[in-house]
Design a protein around this motif. Structure first.
Motif, PDB file in Angstrom:
ATOM      1  N   ALA A  67       0.828  -1.208   0.000  1.00 44.93           N
ATOM      2  CA  ALA A  67       0.000   0.000   0.000  1.00 44.93           C
ATOM      3  C   ALA A  67       0.862   1.256   0.000  1.00 44.93           C
ATOM      4  O   ALA A  67       0.520   2.266  -0.640  1.00 44.93           O
ATOM      5  N   ALA A  68       1.997   1.236   0.712  1.00 43.70           N
ATOM      6  CA  ALA A  68       2.915   2.382   0.716  1.00 43.70           C
ATOM      7  C   ALA A  68       3.472   2.632  -0.676  1.00 43.70           C
ATOM      8  O   ALA A  68       3.623   3.784  -1.112  1.00 43.70           O
ATOM      9  N   ALA A  69       3.767   1.546  -1.394  1.00 40.10           N
ATOM     10  CA  ALA A  69       4.237   1.687  -2.781  1.00 40.10           C
ATOM     11  C   ALA A  69       3.148   2.301  -3.659  1.00 40.10           C
ATOM     12  O   ALA A  69       3.420   3.195  -4.486  1.00 40.10           O
ATOM     13  N   PHE A  70       1.905   1.853  -3.473  1.00 39.38           N
ATOM     14  CA  PHE A  70       0.785   2.426  -4.238  1.00 39.38           C
ATOM     15  C   PHE A  70       0.600   3.903  -3.899  1.00 39.38           C
ATOM     16  O   PHE A  70       0.346   4.733  -4.781  1.00 39.38           O
ATOM     17  N   GLY A  71       0.715   4.253  -2.606  1.00 44.59           N
ATOM     18  CA  GLY A  71       0.573   5.645  -2.195  1.00 44.59           C
ATOM     19  C   GLY A  71       1.663   6.529  -2.788  1.00 44.59           C
ATOM     20  O   GLY A  71       1.400   7.664  -3.208  1.00 44.59           O
ATOM     21  N   ALA A  72       2.889   6.020  -2.825  1.00 44.91           N
ATOM     22  CA  ALA A  72       3.989   6.771  -3.432  1.00 44.91           C
ATOM     23  C   ALA A  72       3.747   6.969  -4.923  1.00 44.91           C
ATOM     24  O   ALA A  72       4.003   8.056  -5.475  1.00 44.91           O
ATOM     25  N   TYR A  73       3.240   5.947  -5.588  1.00 49.15           N
ATOM     26  CA  TYR A  73       2.916   6.036  -7.024  1.00 49.15           C
ATOM     27  C   TYR A  73       1.837   7.084  -7.263  1.00 49.15           C
ATOM     28  O   TYR A  73       1.924   7.900  -8.198  1.00 49.15           O
ATOM     29  N   TRP A 352       5.173   9.523   8.812  1.00 52.90           N
ATOM     30  CA  TRP A 352       5.903   8.902   7.711  1.00 52.90           C
ATOM     31  C   TRP A 352       5.029   8.767   6.468  1.00 52.90           C
ATOM     32  O   TRP A 352       5.527   8.869   5.334  1.00 52.90           O
ATOM     33  N   VAL A 353       3.730   8.586   6.678  1.00 49.55           N
ATOM     34  CA  VAL A 353       2.810   8.527   5.537  1.00 49.55           C
ATOM     35  C   VAL A 353       2.706   9.897   4.870  1.00 49.55           C
ATOM     36  O   VAL A 353       2.701  10.013   3.643  1.00 49.55           O
ATOM     37  N   MET A 354       2.627  10.965   5.682  1.00 51.40           N
ATOM     38  CA  MET A 354       2.558  12.322   5.141  1.00 51.40           C
ATOM     39  C   MET A 354       3.835  12.685   4.387  1.00 51.40           C
ATOM     40  O   MET A 354       3.788  13.373   3.353  1.00 51.40           O
ATOM     41  N   VAL A 355       4.974  12.228   4.878  1.00 53.65           N
ATOM     42  CA  VAL A 355       6.254  12.505   4.197  1.00 53.65           C
ATOM     43  C   VAL A 355       6.272  11.848   2.815  1.00 53.65           C
ATOM     44  O   VAL A 355       6.740  12.447   1.835  1.00 53.65           O
ATOM     45  N   ILE A 356       5.765  10.628   2.727  1.00 55.28           N
ATOM     46  CA  ILE A 356       5.682   9.963   1.419  1.00 55.28           C
ATOM     47  C   ILE A 356       4.847  10.797   0.455  1.00 55.28           C
ATOM     48  O   ILE A 356       5.226  11.021  -0.701  1.00 55.28           O
TER      49      ILE A 356
END
Length: 494
Positions: A67-73, A352-356
């Motif tokens: 999910a973090a990869a999807f969010g970064a994308y 960390w989510v906001m930084v991404i």
């Protein structure tokens, strides 16, 4: 035999070097997109790695990493597409260079996301889906992942074809599609969807009307008068005050929600004070800038450049504060659901989510933003500082009006609608003046249909492409999201 230092030898060498230079340039041109893709892939991998380290050994760790990869994308695609609306008019008007616009937008977007980004977001975007339909934690996680991935893919495709689309509407369509796939049509809140569908028309129409009205005011009060410089000294400080008031209200309502909660009446009072203050303070500056200027339209452009640069920075800050949730909202919901094995109606976004989200938007802008910035700034219609000022002001005023009326609007639709409004007003004004001249002078042979189309000031091909992309956004992301949900659910079942 030619001498070693003969001119023929050096001419041949020069031709060979020129061929090598062209080959090198061609290689750099071809590899440029690959460089951007490589940096993007590296950022996505780093986001996934950071998630893996920071969440420790909690259950469903692999799901959160993906999910973090999807969010970064998604964040990369927001930067590539959505940010163009904030700085495109200033670049098209040549108030900012492309490099300067990207630098200002990247800094202000990141600052807005990290300093004023919403720390609590709704996990079911705009109440599109009834949460009870996704009560099972695992089903909710797959729905949010499908919504995130489908929205990112659609925005990526829109950027590739050169169409600025609403990332908010993309996420809404993704949530709707995943909700339908998970719980059926009955789970959709069709009242909310109707309001969003209405905003497809309201947002660009309102933004275009306000931008056209402001341009009409500038033309009739400054451009079409005999002494343009004297008129500019009188009215430009007033226009700067209006812009300051609009942005003060805009930032109070939309950009500073995390720092302080401000209601609309208080925000309007803040805007009134800011408007009067900046109008008074800018008057001496405009008087100094106008000294020695020739009495022609070109001279007036100088007076609007600084307000344009400031507006681009403020729009970027407010965009980062608000639209970062489109990238990290579903990701934060997945993180919360994986920890509690349930569905929360709202969740806090971890730092960390906001930084991404913040860095992803900035990287996407720097790597892929110039294409859409050029589209919004110069390819729809020709912008100068006065016209770009009208677009920026209409964006702020329209958001304020929409907040007051409770309408869900898209900043992308408003800004691009403002560009269309300016362009169509220029067409109307041009034809009006031509007809007026023809009446007062010797009548000329009327132009044929082909020549009239050629002289249009708004490029119809871009207009039709963008409108089609707007209309298709929610259905397309809903379909993509349904397919993604089905695929993720199938993989999990096996």
């Amino acid at each position: 035999m030619a001498d070693q230092d003969s001119p023929e030898k050096w001419t041949t060498l020069d031709r060979d070097l020129e061929r090598l230079s062209r080959l090198e340039s061609a290689g750099m041109y071809v590899s440029r997109p690959l460089f951007g893709m490589g940096i993007s892939l590296l950022f996505i991998c780093l986001a996934a790695l950071a998630a893996s380290i920071l969440i420790g050994g909690q259950p469903d760790k692999l799901v959160v990493v993906v999910a973090a990869a999807f969010g970064a994308y998604m964040a990369l695609n927001i930067g590539a597409n959505d940010v163009a609306n904030n700085v495109g008019p200033a670049v098209g008007a040549r108030a900012l260079s492309m490099a300067g616009a990207i630098l200002i937008a990247a800094i202000c977007e990141s600052a807005g996301a990290l300093l004023a980004g919403g720390d609590v977001v709704s996990t079911i975007s705009k109440d599109i889906i009834d949460p009870s339909g996704l009560a099972e934690g695992q089903k909710f996680i797959w729905a949010m992942m499908a919504a995130l991935l489908s929205a990112a893919i659609w925005v990526n495709l829109a950027t590739w074809i050169g169409a600025p689309v609403s990332t908010t509407h993309s996420v809404v369509g993704g949530v709707m599609g995943a909700g339908i796939a998970a719980a059926g049509l009955a789970a959709v809140n069709w009242t909310s969807m109707s309001a969003i569908a209405a905003s497809w028309v309201i947002s660009p129409a309102l933004g275009g009307a306000i931008a056209a009205a402001m341009l009409a005011f500038i033309k009739w009060k400054i451009i079409y008068v005999e002494d343009k410089i004297a008129a500019a000294r009188k009215w430009v400080p007033v226009l700067i005050g209006i812009m300051a008031a609009a942005f003060a209200v805009y930032l109070s309502i939309k950009g500073l929600k995390k720092i302080v909660k401000i209601d609309l009446p208080t925000a309007l009072l803040i805007g009134a004070v800011a408007g009067v203050a900046f109008s008074v303070l800018s008057k001496p500056l405009i008087n100094r800038q106008s000294v020695g200027l020739e009495n022609r339209n070109r001279s007036l452009k100088v007076l609007f450049r600084l307000p344009l640069v400031v507006s681009a920075a403020l729009l970027s800050f407010a965009h980062g504060a608000n639209d970062v949730a489109n990238a990290v909202g579903p990701l934060a919901a997945i993180v919360a659901a994986s920890q509690t094995a349930g569905v929360a109606t709202s969740v806090s976004i971890p730092l960390w989510v906001m930084v991404i989200g913040a860095f992803g938007i900035s990287f996407g802008l720097m790597l892929f933003g110039p294409k859409l910035i050029g589209m919004v700034g110069s390819q729809i219609t020709k912008l100068n500082p006065m016209r770009a000022y009208c677009v920026a002001l209409s964006a702020a005023i329209t958001v304020i009006a929409a907040s007051w009326l409770g309408l869900p609007v898209s900043s992308t639709h408003i800004a691009v609608g403002g560009v269309f409004g300016v362009g169509f007003f220029r067409e109307w004004d041009h034809e009006r003046r031509v007809k007026k001249m023809q009446v007062s002078q010797t009548p000329k042979k009327p132009l044929g249909p082909e020549e009239r189309r050629r002289r249009k000031l708004v490029r119809r091909s871009h207009f039709l492409t963008i409108v089609a992309a707007w209309v298709v956004t929610v259905p397309a992301t809903a379909l993509l999201s349904g397919l993604c949900f089905w695929a993720l659910n199938s993989v999990a079942a096996n």
